[in-house]
Design an enzyme around this catalytic site. Structure first.
Site, PDB file in Angstrom:
ATOM      1  N   GLU A  13       3.634  15.559 -21.842  1.00  0.00           N
ATOM      2  CA  GLU A  13       2.944  14.691 -20.883  1.00  0.00           C
ATOM      3  C   GLU A  13       2.478  13.401 -21.535  1.00  0.00           C
ATOM      4  O   GLU A  13       2.579  12.329 -20.942  1.00  0.00           O
ATOM      5  CB  GLU A  13       1.679  15.384 -20.349  1.00  0.00           C
ATOM      6  N   TRP A  17       1.878   6.160  -6.189  1.00  0.00           N
ATOM      7  CA  TRP A  17       2.738   7.002  -7.034  1.00  0.00           C
ATOM      8  C   TRP A  17       4.015   7.179  -6.229  1.00  0.00           C
ATOM      9  O   TRP A  17       4.018   7.845  -5.198  1.00  0.00           O
ATOM     10  CB  TRP A  17       2.060   8.341  -7.313  1.00  0.00           C
ATOM     11  N   ASN A  67      -0.619   7.925   2.112  1.00  0.00           N
ATOM     12  CA  ASN A  67      -0.504   8.850   0.985  1.00  0.00           C
ATOM     13  C   ASN A  67       0.222  10.089   1.511  1.00  0.00           C
ATOM     14  O   ASN A  67      -0.201  10.661   2.511  1.00  0.00           O
ATOM     15  CB  ASN A  67      -1.916   9.221   0.502  1.00  0.00           C
ATOM     16  N   GLY A  68       1.338  10.476   0.869  1.00  0.00           N
ATOM     17  CA  GLY A  68       2.063  11.665   1.308  1.00  0.00           C
ATOM     18  C   GLY A  68       3.522  11.356   1.555  1.00  0.00           C
ATOM     19  O   GLY A  68       4.059  10.378   1.029  1.00  0.00           O
ATOM     20  N   CYS A 125      -1.098   9.217  -3.880  1.00  0.00           N
ATOM     21  CA  CYS A 125      -1.512   7.826  -3.885  1.00  0.00           C
ATOM     22  C   CYS A 125      -3.000   7.810  -3.583  1.00  0.00           C
ATOM     23  O   CYS A 125      -3.563   8.799  -3.138  1.00  0.00           O
ATOM     24  CB  CYS A 125      -0.762   7.043  -2.821  1.00  0.00           C
ATOM     25  N   GLU A 133       1.081  25.592 -22.999  1.00  0.00           N
ATOM     26  CA  GLU A 133       0.168  24.489 -22.657  1.00  0.00           C
ATOM     27  C   GLU A 133       0.191  23.410 -23.755  1.00  0.00           C
ATOM     28  O   GLU A 133       0.171  22.219 -23.457  1.00  0.00           O
ATOM     29  CB  GLU A 133      -1.252  25.056 -22.452  1.00  0.00           C
ATOM     30  N   HIS A 182      16.294  34.389 -29.902  1.00  0.00           N
ATOM     31  CA  HIS A 182      17.268  34.375 -28.805  1.00  0.00           C
ATOM     32  C   HIS A 182      17.591  32.947 -28.365  1.00  0.00           C
ATOM     33  O   HIS A 182      17.906  32.708 -27.205  1.00  0.00           O
ATOM     34  CB  HIS A 182      16.741  35.198 -27.626  1.00  0.00           C
ATOM     35  N   LYS A 235      -2.613  12.741 -11.272  1.00  0.00           N
ATOM     36  CA  LYS A 235      -3.502  13.893 -11.452  1.00  0.00           C
ATOM     37  C   LYS A 235      -3.526  14.809 -10.242  1.00  0.00           C
ATOM     38  O   LYS A 235      -3.607  16.015 -10.369  1.00  0.00           O
ATOM     39  CB  LYS A 235      -4.920  13.403 -11.739  1.00  0.00           C
ATOM     40  N   ARG A 289      -4.717   8.806  -9.254  1.00  0.00           N
ATOM     41  CA  ARG A 289      -3.832   9.407  -8.253  1.00  0.00           C
ATOM     42  C   ARG A 289      -2.436   8.802  -8.249  1.00  0.00           C
ATOM     43  O   ARG A 289      -1.512   9.327  -7.622  1.00  0.00           O
ATOM     44  CB  ARG A 289      -4.433   9.243  -6.851  1.00  0.00           C
ATOM     45  N   LYS A 306       1.254  19.505 -23.106  1.00  0.00           N
ATOM     46  CA  LYS A 306       0.391  18.364 -23.436  1.00  0.00           C
ATOM     47  C   LYS A 306       1.182  17.309 -24.222  1.00  0.00           C
ATOM     48  O   LYS A 306       1.046  16.107 -23.986  1.00  0.00           O
ATOM     49  CB  LYS A 306      -0.815  18.823 -24.273  1.00  0.00           C
TER      50      LYS A 306
HETATM   51  C1  G6P Z   1      -0.652  17.529 -12.167  1.00  0.00           C
HETATM   52  C2  G6P Z   1      -1.565  17.156 -13.317  1.00  0.00           C
HETATM   53  C3  G6P Z   1      -1.770  18.357 -14.245  1.00  0.00           C
HETATM   54  C4  G6P Z   1      -2.274  19.555 -13.435  1.00  0.00           C
HETATM   55  C5  G6P Z   1      -1.338  19.875 -12.265  1.00  0.00           C
HETATM   56  C6  G6P Z   1      -1.944  20.918 -11.327  1.00  0.00           C
HETATM   57  O1  G6P Z   1       0.636  17.743 -12.632  1.00  0.00           O
HETATM   58  O2  G6P Z   1      -1.028  16.067 -14.040  1.00  0.00           O
HETATM   59  O3  G6P Z   1      -2.708  18.036 -15.259  1.00  0.00           O
HETATM   60  O4  G6P Z   1      -2.341  20.671 -14.276  1.00  0.00           O
HETATM   61  O5  G6P Z   1      -1.137  18.696 -11.477  1.00  0.00           O
HETATM   62  O6  G6P Z   1      -3.089  20.378 -10.750  1.00  0.00           O
HETATM   63  P1  G6P Z   1      -4.253  21.191 -10.099  1.00  0.00           P
HETATM   64  O7  G6P Z   1      -5.207  20.146  -9.587  1.00  0.00           O
HETATM   65  O8  G6P Z   1      -3.655  21.996  -8.981  1.00  0.00           O
HETATM   66  O9  G6P Z   1      -4.877  22.051 -11.140  1.00  0.00           O
END
Ligand code: G6P
Length: 630
Positions: free
Chosen positions: A510, A74, A98-99, A2, A503, A526, A625, A27, A507
């Site tokens: 997400e 969040w 936050n937490g 948050c 990755e 497999h 994020k 956040r 993407k």
């Molecule tokens: C969240 C974000 C991702 C990121 C991950 C790890 O899930 O949405 O984009 O890769 O956290 O974050 P960090 O800050 O540890 O790289």
């Protein structure tokens, strides 16, 4: 996860708190609220959904006070609705949190037995009740109330509290997620991230765990959790406001995708000698005792110390989450092949609980763009208990908790990344992983100078090669309407390209909320082969490298089952052109730099498909994020 902002000072708190929350929305963005002093009481306004909903409500509100707190949420405990939104208010006490308070259920039921009535399903409201008990019922000051409840709280938290009894005061305290304070001209701002403070001052103080900040009349005093006064250093932050503007792009994510050539150049720059085309990791900090001494580093001594540490390394562990984890997987291929050192890569949430055996002379590399990810931080702290093991962090946010607590430090230098889905921080990390692998290889006498020069030259070519690859923006923009109709996407690659397939799939999940899987191409038979039909798009990474022929065979197998193949290869590859519905040609690069180029079309694919589905690309649903909870 948050975002918290608090303000006291001569300006209108509403405007400052709302612009702070806007910059912290990455956040969390499922609900938001403020409590601002008005006629001696903290007037609370909260709204479900994005911050714009709160802004609309606040348009009609005015406040005559000069103190306020705000929060963008969040959700962890309790669904994202207005009742669960912060601030939480109990009598004269309002708090933002936050937490996670892990022992909230037992403490809540004790309070309920004593007659307390809870209005929300959150763990956070409990903190307001606990402070209320001390402040209202036992007559303690707000500050003393906070000190007295600290021993009761278990979990990770950063909290800001105010009381109507002494409305000119705020108390901030934390154990886990960040809280930063800035004071200037009679104003004090407290926030979860620098962005919210920079418009007021560039001189800030980082609150550490188990510390409490008492704010009154434009002044801040710091205390330990036992109430002893602390003298804390102020840090000056270099910051330019354009870092957090879209600069004409439709979304931050698109801007950040296009910033990747610069991000790579900035990540490489400190560590490469442009005359000799060689690598030396600069200012890593293994030679000094603690983060605060990094300013006094002796460059030559530090080079020597890094080399000494690398020479002694017999095993490497790479720990990270999400996109950073996939960057770590690329690192595994680079380090094992170049330096001949065994590498294990783990997601931090598994690493911290799986009783990992870490032998002496191991190096643990933690990767985190934000430097605050709770699982990665916990893994780091666990490793630090082993005296014989060094921890090297790779972060984008300087002075973040992970950066501060590691023994050695490397910086992505990607600039502020606002889009929740990481892009430029990923390619910066891949660049650094190349440099770490080369440095380890040199320390182990596994890299001759000719090969080192070649690898460096290939890396230096990446920014301009990326500029060419970004031309695929137009292709995906026009293809997005067709691509969004596929029932799923299978991304495949072999060797160092396999993590890029993972990755690419991440993407798309997400951003476009579509079913996408990343697979090692050799593993396709497999299981995933059963998924393939004409409704399945197959994205194959097939650069010219040692596994090219084998990957082409896998592509043939997928095509034979009716899959629609989009292949991504190097240069004019006639074979791939014939086999694929679409062939995307990348500039010819080395095996070490192919991943840096391959990921760009995958980011653009996800961006444009999500955009054509009209999803919020910068703030995908349910995500955040900076993930500061487990
Ligand atoms: C969240 C974000 C991702 C990121 C991950 C790890 O899930 O949405 O984009 O890769 O956290 O974050 P960090 O800050 O540890 O790289």
């Amino acid at each position: 996860m948050c975002g918290i902002v608090g303000y006291t000072g001569p300006e209108n708190p509403k405007d400052i708190i709302m612009s702070g929350l806007k910059s912290l929305e990455y956040r969390g963005y499922d609900s938001a609220g403020v409590a601002i002093l008005h006629q001696g009481q903290f007037k609370r306004v909260r709204a479900e959904g994005k911050l714009t909903h709160l802004a609309q409500k606040l348009d009609k509100e005015s406040f005559d006070g000069h103190v306020g707190i705000g929060h963008t949420r969040w959700a962890t405990h309790g669904e994202p609705n207005e009742t669960n939104a912060h601030p939480h208010k109990v009598g004269p006490i309002s708090i933002v949190h936050n937490g996670i308070i892990e022992n909230y259920a037992e403490l809540k039921s004790e309070l309920q037995q004593q007659g307390a009535v809870f209005e929300s399903e959150t763990d956070s409201e409990l903190v307001a009740h606990l402070i209320y008990q001390k402040n209202q019922n036992e007559g303690m000051s707000l500050f003393d109330s906070v000190l007295s409840i600290l021993p009761e709280l278990t979990g990770a938290y950063s909290i800001l509290a105010v009381s109507e009894k002494r409305p000119e005061e705020m108390v901030a305290f934390k154990n886990g997620p960040p809280l930063i304070l800035g004071a200037s001209g009679g104003a004090v701002v407290v926030a979860s991230d620098l962005q919210a403070i920079m418009p007021i001052t560039k001189d800030v103080v980082y609150l550490e765990d188990d510390e409490v900040a008492f704010i009154e009349k434009g002044q801040v005093q710091f205390y330990s959790k036992n109430g002893e006064a602390l003298d804390k250093a102020t840090v000056h932050i270099d910051w330019s406001p354009e870092q957090v503007e879209k600069q004409g792009y439709a979304h931050f994510m698109l801007k950040e995708i296009f910033e990747q050539p610069r991000a790579v150049a900035n990540a490489l720059e400190p560590h490469i000698d442009l005359n000799s085309h060689t690598v030396r990791l600069k200012n890593v900090g293994f030679s000094v005792d603690g983060f605060d001494q990094l300013d006094q580093i002796n460059i030559e001594e530090d080079f020597k110390k890094t080399d000494e540490v690398f020479k002694s390394v017999e095993r490497i562990f790479i720990v990270a989450c999400g996109t950073s984890y996939y960057a770590g997987m690329v690192g595994e291929y680079l380090i094992e092949q170049m330096a001949g050192i065994p590498v294990e890569v783990d997601v931090a949430s598994e690493f911290r609980y799986r009783h990992t055996i870490i032998p002496e002379n191991s190096l643990v590399i933690v990767i985190s763009q934000s430097g605050e990810t709770a699982d990665t931080l916990a893994a780091l702290r666990q490793v630090k208990k082993l005296n014989s093991v060094k921890v090297l962090s790779i972060c984008n946010v300087k002075r973040s908790t992970i950066d501060r607590e590691a023994h050695g430090h490397l910086y992505m230098n990607a600039g502020v990344e606002i889009g929740v889905a990481s892009t430029k921080a990923f390619v910066s990390t891949l660049s650094l992983m190349n440099l770490v692998a080369m440095s380890l290889a040199k320390a182990k006498n596994n890299l001759d100078v000719v090969t080192e020069n070649k690898y460096v030259e290939q890396l230096l070519a990446v920014p301009s090669q990326m500029e060419k690859v970004l031309a695929y923006d137009k292709f995906f923009k026009s293809a997005a309407d067709t691509l969004k109709n596929f029932k799923g996407f299978l991304y495949m690659g072999r060797g160092i390209n396999f993590p890029i397939a993972l990755e690419g799939a991440l993407k798309l999940k997400e951003l476009a909320y579509m079913h996408a899987e990343g697979y090692a191409a050799g593993e396709m038979k497999h299981g995933p082969l059963a998924l393939i039909d004409s409704q399945m798009a197959i994205v194959m990474l097939v650069p010219q490298d040692a596994l090219y022929e084998k990957t082409v065979s896998n592509l043939e197998e997928a095509k034979a089952r009716g899959g629609v193949v989009i292949s991504i290869g190097s240069g004019e590859d006639e074979k791939l052109k014939k086999l694929s519905r679409h062939y995307l040609s990348l500039p010819e690069a080395g095996w070490t730099t192919n991943p840096l180029l391959e990921v760009l079309p995958l980011q653009l694919l996800a961006y444009h498909v999500a955009n054509s589905l009209e999803y919020d690309v910068d703030q995908p649903r349910n995500l955040a994020k900076s993930v500061t909870v487990e």
